[in-house]
Design a protein around this motif. Sequence first.
Motif, mmCIF file in Angstrom:
data_model
loop_
_atom_site.group_PDB
_atom_site.id
_atom_site.type_symbol
_atom_site.label_atom_id
_atom_site.label_comp_id
_atom_site.label_asym_id
_atom_site.label_seq_id
_atom_site.Cartn_x
_atom_site.Cartn_y
_atom_site.Cartn_z
ATOM 1 N N THR A 56 -6.011 4.497 9.753
ATOM 2 C CA THR A 56 -5.583 2.938 10.440
ATOM 3 C C THR A 56 -6.333 2.463 10.977
ATOM 4 O O THR A 56 -6.665 0.491 10.910
ATOM 5 C CB THR A 56 -4.332 3.499 11.552
ATOM 6 O OG1 THR A 56 -4.836 3.522 12.483
ATOM 7 C CG2 THR A 56 -2.622 3.902 11.251
ATOM 8 N N PHE A 68 -7.950 0.344 7.812
ATOM 9 C CA PHE A 68 -7.202 -0.263 7.293
ATOM 10 C C PHE A 68 -7.167 -1.859 7.871
ATOM 11 O O PHE A 68 -6.971 -3.229 7.689
ATOM 12 C CB PHE A 68 -5.305 -0.102 7.569
ATOM 13 C CG PHE A 68 -4.690 1.505 6.231
ATOM 14 C CD1 PHE A 68 -5.932 1.716 5.437
ATOM 15 C CD2 PHE A 68 -3.982 2.159 6.987
ATOM 16 C CE1 PHE A 68 -5.790 3.133 4.677
ATOM 17 C CE2 PHE A 68 -3.330 2.991 6.446
ATOM 18 C CZ PHE A 68 -4.818 4.034 4.590
ATOM 19 N N PHE A 101 -8.727 4.700 -2.296
ATOM 20 C CA PHE A 101 -8.213 3.585 -2.369
ATOM 21 C C PHE A 101 -8.197 4.304 -3.922
ATOM 22 O O PHE A 101 -8.842 4.479 -4.572
ATOM 23 C CB PHE A 101 -8.240 2.617 -1.957
ATOM 24 C CG PHE A 101 -8.465 2.523 -0.715
ATOM 25 C CD1 PHE A 101 -7.326 1.738 -0.447
ATOM 26 C CD2 PHE A 101 -9.445 2.717 0.359
ATOM 27 C CE1 PHE A 101 -6.797 2.207 1.047
ATOM 28 C CE2 PHE A 101 -9.640 2.621 1.528
ATOM 29 C CZ PHE A 101 -7.719 1.627 2.303
ATOM 30 N N LEU A 134 0.738 -1.264 -0.061
ATOM 31 C CA LEU A 134 0.355 -0.238 0.049
ATOM 32 C C LEU A 134 1.007 1.032 -0.183
ATOM 33 O O LEU A 134 1.795 1.278 0.521
ATOM 34 C CB LEU A 134 -0.760 -0.205 0.741
ATOM 35 C CG LEU A 134 -2.074 1.470 1.235
ATOM 36 C CD1 LEU A 134 -2.838 0.851 0.190
ATOM 37 C CD2 LEU A 134 -2.638 1.153 2.393
ATOM 38 N N PHE A 148 -3.122 5.090 -1.524
ATOM 39 C CA PHE A 148 -4.258 5.677 -0.202
ATOM 40 C C PHE A 148 -4.286 6.890 -0.315
ATOM 41 O O PHE A 148 -2.554 7.992 -0.245
ATOM 42 C CB PHE A 148 -4.751 4.784 0.392
ATOM 43 C CG PHE A 148 -5.055 5.703 1.732
ATOM 44 C CD1 PHE A 148 -6.483 5.443 1.093
ATOM 45 C CD2 PHE A 148 -4.840 6.427 3.318
ATOM 46 C CE1 PHE A 148 -7.261 6.161 2.625
ATOM 47 C CE2 PHE A 148 -5.916 7.397 2.929
ATOM 48 C CZ PHE A 148 -7.177 7.465 3.446
ATOM 49 N N PHE A 191 -2.001 -4.927 5.111
ATOM 50 C CA PHE A 191 -1.826 -4.313 3.849
ATOM 51 C C PHE A 191 0.392 -4.623 4.474
ATOM 52 O O PHE A 191 0.657 -4.269 5.429
ATOM 53 C CB PHE A 191 -2.025 -2.473 4.483
ATOM 54 C CG PHE A 191 -3.207 -2.623 3.694
ATOM 55 C CD1 PHE A 191 -3.376 -3.154 2.064
ATOM 56 C CD2 PHE A 191 -4.471 -2.080 4.217
ATOM 57 C CE1 PHE A 191 -4.727 -3.147 1.384
ATOM 58 C CE2 PHE A 191 -5.671 -1.807 4.275
ATOM 59 C CZ PHE A 191 -6.004 -2.238 2.638
ATOM 60 N N GLU A 240 -8.602 -5.455 6.215
ATOM 61 C CA GLU A 240 -7.653 -6.320 6.679
ATOM 62 C C GLU A 240 -8.165 -7.552 6.929
ATOM 63 O O GLU A 240 -8.158 -8.708 6.704
ATOM 64 C CB GLU A 240 -6.280 -5.835 7.258
ATOM 65 C CG GLU A 240 -5.260 -4.807 6.387
ATOM 66 C CD GLU A 240 -4.170 -4.159 7.213
ATOM 67 O OE1 GLU A 240 -3.115 -4.199 7.257
ATOM 68 O OE2 GLU A 240 -4.126 -4.320 9.051
ATOM 69 N N LEU A 250 2.395 -1.150 4.217
ATOM 70 C CA LEU A 250 2.873 -0.027 3.965
ATOM 71 C C LEU A 250 4.404 0.714 3.457
ATOM 72 O O LEU A 250 5.297 -0.320 3.748
ATOM 73 C CB LEU A 250 3.202 1.185 5.556
ATOM 74 C CG LEU A 250 1.348 1.298 5.616
ATOM 75 C CD1 LEU A 250 1.074 1.835 7.019
ATOM 76 C CD2 LEU A 250 0.122 1.312 4.699
#
Length: 302
Positions: A69, A72, A246, A49, A105, A83, A76, A85
Amino acid sequence: MINKAFQLLQMHLCALCYSPLRVASHILVLCLLAQLSITPSAAQTKINLLFGENRNEKGELNPIPERFTNVFARIEKDLNIQFRLQMYPWNRAVKIASTEGGLIFGLSLTPERAEIFNFSEPVVYQYLWLVTRADQQFDYKTIQDLKGKTIGVVRGSKYGGEFDQLKNILFKADDDIDAYGPRLKKLSNKRIDAMIFASPLTNPKDVEKLISNIKIPNENNNENSPNQTIRFAVLPVPVLKDGIRFASLKGQNEKLIKDIDRILAQLNSKPKIRRKPSSASTHIDTYKSVHIATKLGQENNF
């Protein structure tokens, strides 16, 4: 797999029968192994990501806002993915996403980008506000009201079709790094007429409170200190309401984008508890959280 685990258990029992304590410990370990064999967990798929890094005036990385977060983590969990990062300066992150591919993102939906990217629905919205010195406010209702002015922006960022098309034609854009302190300093020194400031806050007065707590470079000691002499104002009409999304190159991750949209729809259908800010410290915390949204919303332009 199960039979093998119990065969191992029998072998350990025979070898360790002289020690009850050791036998008990091995029984526990092997039973756990057997249980794992009965209900194996599916391996998580790892997804890179791309994310624009954001630094404060000291050059330190700002933390990713919790409101991002949390999203995210929900994605997930629901999709059984993880992810990874990959944080880069925003321009580089966009270049990687548009050439090498991968999920990114914070990208703004523009007609040009829509030709090469698939976009998710907005995760949150950002408002791009014009900030001026309090003693140098001007009327702003449309982009034409910026004629002849110098506007501080983040280098490489996009702020919407009209703004980007008329930049350096109707008005001058002063490109700078993605840090508020230096640009507020330019504003206080009248080197620019206004600057773009991204925030999820919808009330310009709340944004003003937020800005009043931002530290700007102090010329006397080269340290950052709260602005106490120059007052700033936020003009009442935002330049743009921008969705943070995204995105992925067309032909890549299309199912993932659709799955993300499904989860976002579930999140948006839940009633939200609205909390009223109670103190200036709340605005300081919001600034810490929102600063990335600048990269991701304002200026990252998303």
